[in-house]
Scaffold this motif. Structure first.
Motif, mmCIF file in Angstrom:
data_model
loop_
_atom_site.group_PDB
_atom_site.id
_atom_site.type_symbol
_atom_site.label_atom_id
_atom_site.label_comp_id
_atom_site.label_asym_id
_atom_site.label_seq_id
_atom_site.Cartn_x
_atom_site.Cartn_y
_atom_site.Cartn_z
ATOM 1 N N GLU A 16 0.806 -1.151 0.091
ATOM 2 C CA GLU A 16 0.091 0.381 -0.086
ATOM 3 C C GLU A 16 1.102 1.203 -0.286
ATOM 4 O O GLU A 16 0.697 2.338 -0.574
ATOM 5 N N ALA A 17 2.186 1.620 0.967
ATOM 6 C CA ALA A 17 3.002 2.520 0.893
ATOM 7 C C ALA A 17 3.542 2.427 -0.492
ATOM 8 O O ALA A 17 3.560 3.795 -0.699
ATOM 9 N N MET A 18 4.283 1.658 -0.784
ATOM 10 C CA MET A 18 4.174 1.503 -2.615
ATOM 11 C C MET A 18 4.118 2.144 -3.383
ATOM 12 O O MET A 18 4.093 2.455 -3.977
ATOM 13 N N ALA A 19 2.443 1.664 -3.894
ATOM 14 C CA ALA A 19 1.348 2.397 -4.383
ATOM 15 C C ALA A 19 1.094 3.490 -4.050
ATOM 16 O O ALA A 19 0.510 4.333 -4.913
ATOM 17 N N ARG A 20 1.930 4.277 -3.125
ATOM 18 C CA ARG A 20 1.002 6.105 -2.720
ATOM 19 C C ARG A 20 2.282 6.375 -3.185
ATOM 20 O O ARG A 20 1.970 7.839 -3.273
ATOM 21 N N VAL A 21 3.585 6.087 -3.358
ATOM 22 C CA VAL A 21 4.745 7.095 -3.829
ATOM 23 C C VAL A 21 4.622 7.907 -5.330
ATOM 24 O O VAL A 21 4.812 8.621 -5.202
ATOM 25 N N GLU A 22 3.852 6.944 -6.407
ATOM 26 C CA GLU A 22 3.548 7.742 -7.480
ATOM 27 C C GLU A 22 2.896 9.155 -7.396
ATOM 28 O O GLU A 22 2.566 10.013 -7.566
ATOM 29 N N GLU A 23 1.702 8.480 -6.345
ATOM 30 C CA GLU A 23 0.263 9.560 -6.157
ATOM 31 C C GLU A 23 1.366 10.983 -4.594
ATOM 32 O O GLU A 23 1.514 11.999 -5.580
ATOM 33 N N LEU A 24 2.556 10.335 -4.213
ATOM 34 C CA LEU A 24 2.925 11.235 -3.124
ATOM 35 C C LEU A 24 4.143 12.109 -4.370
ATOM 36 O O LEU A 24 3.953 13.623 -4.293
ATOM 37 N N LEU A 25 4.313 11.377 -4.995
ATOM 38 C CA LEU A 25 5.002 12.592 -5.857
ATOM 39 C C LEU A 25 4.742 13.385 -7.074
ATOM 40 O O LEU A 25 4.946 14.028 -7.697
ATOM 41 N N ALA A 26 4.030 12.716 -7.542
ATOM 42 C CA ALA A 26 2.586 13.115 -8.331
ATOM 43 C C ALA A 26 2.290 14.981 -7.331
ATOM 44 O O ALA A 26 1.974 15.528 -8.559
ATOM 45 N N ALA A 27 2.341 15.224 -6.045
ATOM 46 C CA ALA A 27 1.543 15.858 -5.583
ATOM 47 C C ALA A 27 3.100 17.083 -5.322
ATOM 48 O O ALA A 27 2.641 18.050 -4.983
ATOM 49 N N ALA A 28 4.446 16.611 -5.886
ATOM 50 C CA ALA A 28 5.494 17.452 -5.001
ATOM 51 C C ALA A 28 5.315 18.755 -6.473
ATOM 52 O O ALA A 28 5.459 18.770 -7.042
ATOM 53 N N THR A 29 5.808 19.971 -5.410
ATOM 54 C CA THR A 29 5.969 21.624 -6.175
ATOM 55 C C THR A 29 6.945 21.765 -5.926
ATOM 56 O O THR A 29 7.800 21.732 -4.848
#
Length: 165
Positions: A16-29
């Motif tokens: 589940e944590a690894m699945a969130r990595v893409e989401e976190l990277l996409a939200a980074a600015t």
């Protein structure tokens, strides 16, 4: 002793944590601006331009304005990359984040050899004392060494990682 159910639960949590990595990277600015405050750029971690602000006086820069915008955009991209890795590190921990860096081939800017580590506490206190004309404060006592290394890592707080990059 760890049971099979605990191992399965740990594996699911990691998945589940690894699945969130893409989401976190996409939200980074990341946002950066020039020293004179004439150009400000905000980008996401993929380099997409989110915002470009130019002061009315920026037009006076003439031809160098284009290269200045590109330079500021690169700095904003480094900021966005670091922001993404900081978020991932809070989720996965430093070791797993380093593995993500290795897999992507994009190291965290804070790991760059030419990265400025900033000012030490001692240097800040010395400069402050000079500015105020007072005697410098005595150096702060260092943290006692833990009896064993595991005790250190068990008490480690990832929120103590530098997040000013």
């Amino acid at each position: 002793m760890i049971t099979t159910r605990q191992l399965i639960a740990q594996a699911r949590a990691r998945e589940e944590a690894m699945a969130r990595v893409e989401e976190l990277l996409a939200a980074a600015t990341g946002t950066a601006h020039d020293v004179d405050g004439q150009v400000e750029v905000t980008v996401d971690a993929r380099g997409k331009l989110l915002r470009l602000w130019l002061a009315p006086t920026a037009v006076e820069l003439g031809e160098p304005l284009g290269s200045l915008v590109v330079e500021i955009a690169r700095a904003a991209m480094r900021e966005a990359t670091q922001d993404g890795y900081n978020k991932v590190a809070l989720l996965l921990g430093e070791d797993m984040t380093y593995l993500v860096e290795r897999m992507t081939g994009v190291p965290a800017p804070a790991r760059a050899e030419d990265d400025d580590p900033g000012m030490t506490v001692e240097e800040f206190q010395r400069l402050r004392a000079e500015r105020l004309g007072t005697a410098p404060a005595p150096p702060a006592p260092s943290a006692p060494e833990p009896a064993d290394e595991d005790a250190y890592w068990e008490s480690f707080d990832p929120a103590s990682l530098r997040s000013d990059r």
